[in-house]
Design a protein around this motif. Structure first.
Motif, PDB file in Angstrom:
ATOM      1  N   ALA A   1      11.566   1.951   2.971  1.00 32.08           N
ATOM      2  CA  ALA A   1      11.116   3.353   3.202  1.00 32.08           C
ATOM      3  C   ALA A   1      10.185   4.031   1.873  1.00 32.08           C
ATOM      4  CB  ALA A   1      12.372   4.202   3.367  1.00 32.08           C
ATOM      5  N   ASP A   2      10.403   3.753   0.723  1.00 32.48           N
ATOM      6  CA  ASP A   2       9.619   4.039  -0.355  1.00 32.48           C
ATOM      7  C   ASP A   2       8.797   3.407  -0.751  1.00 32.48           C
ATOM      8  OD1 ASP A   2      11.466   2.176  -1.213  1.00 32.48           O
ATOM      9  OD2 ASP A   2      12.364   3.439  -2.674  1.00 32.48           O
ATOM     10  N   VAL A   3       8.087   2.269   0.119  1.00 34.87           N
ATOM     11  CA  VAL A   3       6.965   1.440  -0.298  1.00 34.87           C
ATOM     12  C   VAL A   3       5.836   2.056  -0.816  1.00 34.87           C
ATOM     13  CG1 VAL A   3       5.790   1.640   2.045  1.00 34.87           C
ATOM     14  CG2 VAL A   3       5.745  -0.470   0.631  1.00 34.87           C
ATOM     15  N   SER A   4       5.110   1.481  -1.619  1.00 32.09           N
ATOM     16  CA  SER A   4       3.739   1.921  -2.196  1.00 32.09           C
ATOM     17  C   SER A   4       2.896   2.381  -1.346  1.00 32.09           C
ATOM     18  CB  SER A   4       3.298   0.900  -3.354  1.00 32.09           C
ATOM     19  OG  SER A   4       2.613   0.038  -2.535  1.00 32.09           O
ATOM     20  N   GLY A   5       1.999   3.193  -1.674  1.00 25.03           N
ATOM     21  CA  GLY A   5       0.729   3.780  -0.878  1.00 25.03           C
ATOM     22  C   GLY A   5       0.018   2.838  -0.220  1.00 25.03           C
ATOM     23  N   SER A   6      -0.384   1.777  -1.207  1.00 25.77           N
ATOM     24  CA  SER A   6      -1.174   0.636  -0.960  1.00 25.77           C
ATOM     25  C   SER A   6      -0.644  -0.062   0.348  1.00 25.77           C
ATOM     26  CB  SER A   6      -1.451  -0.249  -2.266  1.00 25.77           C
ATOM     27  OG  SER A   6      -2.286   0.473  -3.219  1.00 25.77           O
ATOM     28  N   ALA A   7       0.732  -0.517  -0.021  1.00 26.87           N
ATOM     29  CA  ALA A   7       1.240  -1.509   0.911  1.00 26.87           C
ATOM     30  C   ALA A   7       1.451  -0.676   2.315  1.00 26.87           C
ATOM     31  CB  ALA A   7       2.647  -1.971   0.408  1.00 26.87           C
ATOM     32  N   SER A   8       1.771   0.635   2.335  1.00 27.39           N
ATOM     33  CA  SER A   8       1.691   1.336   3.735  1.00 27.39           C
ATOM     34  C   SER A   8       0.467   1.641   4.162  1.00 27.39           C
ATOM     35  CB  SER A   8       2.219   2.834   3.082  1.00 27.39           C
ATOM     36  OG  SER A   8       2.419   3.608   4.166  1.00 27.39           O
TER      37      SER A   8
ATOM     38  N   SER B   1      -0.140  -1.788   5.773  1.00 27.61           N
ATOM     39  CA  SER B   1       0.626  -2.007   6.967  1.00 27.61           C
ATOM     40  C   SER B   1       0.011  -1.287   8.208  1.00 27.61           C
ATOM     41  CB  SER B   1       2.084  -1.579   6.719  1.00 27.61           C
ATOM     42  OG  SER B   1       3.048  -1.871   8.080  1.00 27.61           O
ATOM     43  N   ALA B   2      -0.210  -0.178   7.852  1.00 31.08           N
ATOM     44  CA  ALA B   2      -0.889   0.711   9.048  1.00 31.08           C
ATOM     45  C   ALA B   2      -2.252   0.254   9.494  1.00 31.08           C
ATOM     46  CB  ALA B   2      -0.945   2.340   8.561  1.00 31.08           C
ATOM     47  N   GLN B   3      -2.936  -0.368   8.677  1.00 29.68           N
ATOM     48  CA  GLN B   3      -4.063  -0.952   9.254  1.00 29.68           C
ATOM     49  C   GLN B   3      -3.936  -2.313  10.137  1.00 29.68           C
ATOM     50  OE1 GLN B   3      -7.662  -0.094   7.919  1.00 29.68           O
ATOM     51  NE2 GLN B   3      -7.462  -0.852  10.187  1.00 29.68           N
ATOM     52  N   LEU B   4      -2.867  -2.967   9.667  1.00 29.85           N
ATOM     53  CA  LEU B   4      -2.521  -4.296  10.400  1.00 29.85           C
ATOM     54  C   LEU B   4      -2.060  -3.803  11.780  1.00 29.85           C
ATOM     55  CD1 LEU B   4      -0.787  -6.458   8.020  1.00 29.85           C
ATOM     56  CD2 LEU B   4      -2.699  -7.042   8.870  1.00 29.85           C
ATOM     57  N   THR B   5      -1.490  -2.637  11.865  1.00 27.12           N
ATOM     58  CA  THR B   5      -1.051  -2.255  13.014  1.00 27.12           C
ATOM     59  C   THR B   5      -1.979  -1.750  14.064  1.00 27.12           C
ATOM     60  OG1 THR B   5       1.278  -1.407  12.247  1.00 27.12           O
ATOM     61  CG2 THR B   5       0.544  -0.549  14.272  1.00 27.12           C
ATOM     62  N   GLU B   6      -3.208  -1.014  13.407  1.00 28.51           N
ATOM     63  CA  GLU B   6      -4.157  -0.439  14.144  1.00 28.51           C
ATOM     64  C   GLU B   6      -5.046  -1.802  14.497  1.00 28.51           C
ATOM     65  OE1 GLU B   6      -8.307   1.771  13.358  1.00 28.51           O
ATOM     66  OE2 GLU B   6      -6.704   2.308  12.060  1.00 28.51           O
ATOM     67  N   TRP B   7      -5.200  -2.840  13.705  1.00 31.05           N
ATOM     68  CA  TRP B   7      -6.062  -4.048  14.328  1.00 31.05           C
ATOM     69  C   TRP B   7      -5.334  -4.881  15.098  1.00 31.05           C
ATOM     70  CZ3 TRP B   7      -7.473  -5.610   8.742  1.00 31.05           C
ATOM     71  CH2 TRP B   7      -8.458  -4.979   8.065  1.00 31.05           C
ATOM     72  N   TYR B   8      -3.946  -5.164  15.002  1.00 33.30           N
ATOM     73  CA  TYR B   8      -3.258  -6.114  16.019  1.00 33.30           C
ATOM     74  C   TYR B   8      -2.310  -5.514  16.761  1.00 33.30           C
ATOM     75  CZ  TYR B   8      -5.721  -9.194  12.483  1.00 33.30           C
ATOM     76  OH  TYR B   8      -6.606  -9.897  11.598  1.00 33.30           O
TER      77      TYR B   8
END
Length: 204
Positions: free
Chosen positions: A63-70, A73-80
């Motif tokens: 839940a407290d993941v770093s901004g870069s990883a977040s 992850s959001a980019q992957l969700t958008e792509w795939y």
């Protein structure tokens, strides 16, 4: 279909007087270039054909993941889409340090280990989830899977098939993972063992 690993190394530190937060340190791709299902299974329970008790399976994205990883992850969700990646989890350096690398898997590898006769003796040549030659020799039906007792072996032509239980150090060889562990150890020396973690996810 091949399964690949992705992720970030993170550390927790104070941020400009606003308390501590997790920060991205390294992209896993800069430290690990392998694709070992034995390692994935041993560490995270992914493609766990070797039947280990996974160290850190199915924890999800912190839940407290770093901004870069977040963002990634959001980019992957958008792509795939939501199913474009899977088995997101994480492990701290404190947990890695505590691993007994001599611990064996809970039962023999689901894949029989194969060895070939050579002029220099028997040599390991790979693992097989299915072999037509072996199936015909022992009477397996197409697609049938069985569990074989540890140490069972069969010589079929020039190939020796053996049921083997492997240990964690064989699944996660130091030569492949040393850059990852060294980077985590270096960060932990400054921030603490529990404040350094590896966040990973997989795509297939």
């Amino acid at each position: 279909m091949v399964t690949d690993i992705n992720g970030f190394l993170e550390y927790r530190a104070a941020q400009d007087g606003q308390g501590s937060a997790w920060c991205a340190a390294d992209d896993l791709a800069s430290l690990y270039e392998g694709c070992s299902y034995d390692a994935f299974g041993c560490l995270f329970g992914v493609r766990n054909y070797a039947n280990f008790r996974p160290l850190a399976p199915n924890r999800g994205l912190p839940a407290d993941v770093s901004g870069s990883a977040s963002v990634w992850s959001a980019q992957l969700t958008e792509w795939y889409g939501v199913n474009g990646f899977h088995d997101t989890t994480w492990i701290t350096w404190a947990e890695v340090k505590a691993v007994d690398w001599d611990e064996p898997a809970e039962k023999p590898d689901s894949r029989l280990h194969q060895y070939r006769r050579t002029p220099d003796g028997i040599r390991f040549s790979g693992k097989s989830g299915w072999s037509r030659e072996f199936a015909e020799a022992v009477g397996l039906r197409a697609g049938e899977a069985r569990e074989w007792p540890e140490g069972s072996e069969w010589l079929v032509g020039d190939t020796l098939y053996r049921s083997v239980t492997i240990r964690r150090r064989e699944a996660v060889p130091e030569i492949e993972w040393q850059p990852v562990w060294k980077a985590m150890e270096t960060l932990a020396a400054q921030h603490g063992d529990d404040k350094v973690r590896l966040v990973v996810w997989f795509d297939s």
